[in-house]
Design a protein around this motif. Sequence first.
Motif, mmCIF file in Angstrom:
data_model
loop_
_atom_site.group_PDB
_atom_site.id
_atom_site.type_symbol
_atom_site.label_atom_id
_atom_site.label_comp_id
_atom_site.label_asym_id
_atom_site.label_seq_id
_atom_site.Cartn_x
_atom_site.Cartn_y
_atom_site.Cartn_z
ATOM 1 N N TRP A 174 -45.287 -43.024 35.596
ATOM 2 C CA TRP A 174 -45.658 -41.821 36.103
ATOM 3 C C TRP A 174 -46.024 -42.066 37.726
ATOM 4 C CZ3 TRP A 174 -45.796 -36.785 34.000
ATOM 5 C CH2 TRP A 174 -46.328 -35.846 35.141
ATOM 6 N N ARG A 175 -47.171 -42.860 38.046
ATOM 7 C CA ARG A 175 -47.611 -42.764 39.256
ATOM 8 C C ARG A 175 -46.368 -43.432 40.638
ATOM 9 N NH1 ARG A 175 -52.867 -42.916 40.848
ATOM 10 N NH2 ARG A 175 -53.186 -43.715 38.935
ATOM 11 N N PRO A 176 -45.634 -44.252 40.187
ATOM 12 C CA PRO A 176 -44.422 -44.745 41.107
ATOM 13 C C PRO A 176 -43.386 -43.583 41.369
ATOM 14 C CG PRO A 176 -44.503 -46.230 39.524
ATOM 15 C CD PRO A 176 -45.748 -45.227 39.092
ATOM 16 N N ILE A 177 -43.165 -42.686 40.255
ATOM 17 C CA ILE A 177 -42.199 -41.775 40.340
ATOM 18 C C ILE A 177 -43.048 -40.620 41.169
ATOM 19 C CG2 ILE A 177 -41.028 -39.733 39.126
ATOM 20 C CD1 ILE A 177 -40.337 -41.978 36.839
ATOM 21 N N GLN A 178 -44.127 -40.560 40.867
ATOM 22 C CA GLN A 178 -44.887 -39.286 41.558
ATOM 23 C C GLN A 178 -44.856 -39.525 42.909
ATOM 24 O OE1 GLN A 178 -48.904 -38.327 39.939
ATOM 25 N NE2 GLN A 178 -49.505 -38.864 42.089
ATOM 26 N N GLU A 179 -45.142 -41.007 43.310
ATOM 27 C CA GLU A 179 -45.203 -41.188 44.799
ATOM 28 C C GLU A 179 -43.993 -41.412 45.583
ATOM 29 O OE1 GLU A 179 -47.309 -45.147 45.133
ATOM 30 O OE2 GLU A 179 -49.054 -44.402 44.371
ATOM 31 N N ALA A 180 -42.877 -41.670 44.971
ATOM 32 C CA ALA A 180 -41.475 -41.436 45.346
ATOM 33 C C ALA A 180 -41.012 -40.035 45.676
ATOM 34 C CB ALA A 180 -40.724 -42.388 44.676
ATOM 35 N N TYR A 181 -41.531 -39.231 44.635
ATOM 36 C CA TYR A 181 -40.917 -37.861 44.602
ATOM 37 C C TYR A 181 -41.711 -36.960 45.593
ATOM 38 C CZ TYR A 181 -38.598 -33.962 42.197
ATOM 39 O OH TYR A 181 -38.090 -32.496 41.906
ATOM 40 N N LEU A 182 -42.986 -37.185 45.146
ATOM 41 C CA LEU A 182 -43.986 -36.115 45.935
ATOM 42 C C LEU A 182 -44.578 -36.684 47.249
ATOM 43 C CD1 LEU A 182 -45.171 -34.271 42.770
ATOM 44 C CD2 LEU A 182 -43.243 -33.762 44.283
ATOM 45 N N ASN A 183 -44.636 -38.027 47.413
ATOM 46 C CA ASN A 183 -45.574 -38.562 48.542
ATOM 47 C C ASN A 183 -47.051 -38.554 48.143
ATOM 48 O OD1 ASN A 183 -45.548 -40.358 50.477
ATOM 49 N ND2 ASN A 183 -45.715 -38.667 52.229
ATOM 50 N N LYS A 184 -47.424 -38.481 46.711
ATOM 51 C CA LYS A 184 -48.828 -38.449 46.656
ATOM 52 C C LYS A 184 -49.163 -39.244 45.835
ATOM 53 C CE LYS A 184 -49.073 -33.230 47.079
ATOM 54 N NZ LYS A 184 -49.952 -32.127 46.373
ATOM 55 N N GLU A 185 -50.448 -39.955 46.075
ATOM 56 C CA GLU A 185 -50.816 -41.136 45.242
ATOM 57 C C GLU A 185 -51.524 -40.826 43.974
ATOM 58 O OE1 GLU A 185 -52.864 -44.259 47.501
ATOM 59 O OE2 GLU A 185 -51.318 -44.131 49.284
ATOM 60 N N SER A 186 -52.445 -39.688 44.157
ATOM 61 C CA SER A 186 -53.472 -39.623 42.947
ATOM 62 C C SER A 186 -52.844 -38.321 42.020
ATOM 63 C CB SER A 186 -54.666 -39.132 43.280
ATOM 64 O OG SER A 186 -55.585 -39.026 42.325
ATOM 65 N N THR A 187 -52.796 -38.537 40.857
ATOM 66 C CA THR A 187 -52.491 -37.541 39.831
ATOM 67 C C THR A 187 -53.727 -36.041 40.149
ATOM 68 O OG1 THR A 187 -53.929 -38.408 38.035
ATOM 69 C CG2 THR A 187 -51.514 -38.834 37.978
ATOM 70 N N LEU A 217 -46.836 -31.114 38.724
ATOM 71 C CA LEU A 217 -47.260 -31.691 37.443
ATOM 72 C C LEU A 217 -45.742 -31.814 36.619
ATOM 73 C CD1 LEU A 217 -49.546 -33.220 36.009
ATOM 74 C CD2 LEU A 217 -49.914 -31.110 34.735
ATOM 75 N N ASP A 218 -45.328 -30.499 36.431
ATOM 76 C CA ASP A 218 -44.100 -30.341 35.882
ATOM 77 C C ASP A 218 -42.898 -30.919 36.418
ATOM 78 O OD1 ASP A 218 -45.395 -28.330 34.225
ATOM 79 O OD2 ASP A 218 -44.727 -26.666 35.345
ATOM 80 N N LEU A 219 -42.684 -31.250 37.920
ATOM 81 C CA LEU A 219 -41.729 -31.944 38.387
ATOM 82 C C LEU A 219 -41.631 -33.232 37.994
ATOM 83 C CD1 LEU A 219 -41.883 -30.246 41.923
ATOM 84 C CD2 LEU A 219 -40.088 -29.762 40.184
ATOM 85 N N VAL A 220 -42.723 -33.835 38.130
ATOM 86 C CA VAL A 220 -42.754 -35.346 37.813
ATOM 87 C C VAL A 220 -42.295 -35.633 36.178
ATOM 88 C CG1 VAL A 220 -44.245 -37.353 37.437
ATOM 89 C CG2 VAL A 220 -44.628 -36.032 39.620
ATOM 90 N N TYR A 221 -42.962 -34.565 35.332
ATOM 91 C CA TYR A 221 -42.839 -34.839 33.891
ATOM 92 C C TYR A 221 -41.289 -34.695 33.643
ATOM 93 C CZ TYR A 221 -42.327 -33.455 29.172
ATOM 94 O OH TYR A 221 -41.914 -33.513 27.912
ATOM 95 N N VAL A 227 -38.658 -35.405 35.464
ATOM 96 C CA VAL A 227 -38.028 -36.559 36.036
ATOM 97 C C VAL A 227 -38.320 -37.821 34.808
ATOM 98 C CG1 VAL A 227 -38.258 -38.641 37.394
ATOM 99 C CG2 VAL A 227 -38.323 -36.310 38.291
ATOM 100 N N ILE A 228 -39.358 -37.982 34.277
ATOM 101 C CA ILE A 228 -39.762 -38.940 33.327
ATOM 102 C C ILE A 228 -39.230 -38.609 32.062
ATOM 103 C CG2 ILE A 228 -41.831 -40.025 31.933
ATOM 104 C CD1 ILE A 228 -43.370 -39.856 34.581
ATOM 105 N N ASN A 229 -39.424 -37.259 31.746
ATOM 106 C CA ASN A 229 -38.648 -36.890 30.501
ATOM 107 C C ASN A 229 -37.059 -36.979 30.582
ATOM 108 O OD1 ASN A 229 -38.794 -35.544 27.911
ATOM 109 N ND2 ASN A 229 -37.964 -33.587 28.622
ATOM 110 N N ARG A 230 -36.402 -36.894 31.499
ATOM 111 C CA ARG A 230 -35.041 -37.326 31.500
ATOM 112 C C ARG A 230 -34.884 -38.996 31.427
ATOM 113 N NH1 ARG A 230 -35.118 -33.635 35.791
ATOM 114 N NH2 ARG A 230 -35.060 -35.257 37.339
ATOM 115 N N PHE A 231 -35.802 -39.516 32.161
ATOM 116 C CA PHE A 231 -35.560 -41.140 32.061
ATOM 117 C C PHE A 231 -35.896 -41.600 30.456
ATOM 118 C CE2 PHE A 231 -38.275 -44.769 31.702
ATOM 119 C CZ PHE A 231 -37.472 -45.748 31.974
ATOM 120 N N MET A 232 -36.917 -40.955 29.816
ATOM 121 C CA MET A 232 -37.070 -41.164 28.295
ATOM 122 C C MET A 232 -35.981 -40.986 27.433
ATOM 123 S SD MET A 232 -40.702 -42.659 28.058
ATOM 124 C CE MET A 232 -41.439 -41.803 26.690
#
Length: 113
Positions: A55-68, A76-80, A82-87
Amino acid sequence: MEKKKLRTTLQNRALHKLFTFMATELNNAGYDMRKTLKPEVEIPWTMENVKNHLWRPIQEAYLNKESTKDLTTKELDLVYDVINRFMAGKGIHVPFPSIESLMEKLKNESKKS
């Protein structure tokens, strides 16, 4: 200027439940961290591993935010997504936890008992 709404405590709990479900599904499908991240060492997924290594590496790369904690509900939906497509590419789907999905899961588990 419109203030962006940060995620709620309930959304935070759902996010961590999502990480737990993802860890379980990745492990059940045979995707340990070695197969996903490090080829030399067999490492089972945990809730913390999902958060910190998926989660965090995708969040940081996509949104440039370190903390959830800094995510808005929309982010939150945007990161989810990306991960949902990966899974999904690995044949795994983990819906974002909601009261309805948790009740359905409990109902299905009680039928198995």
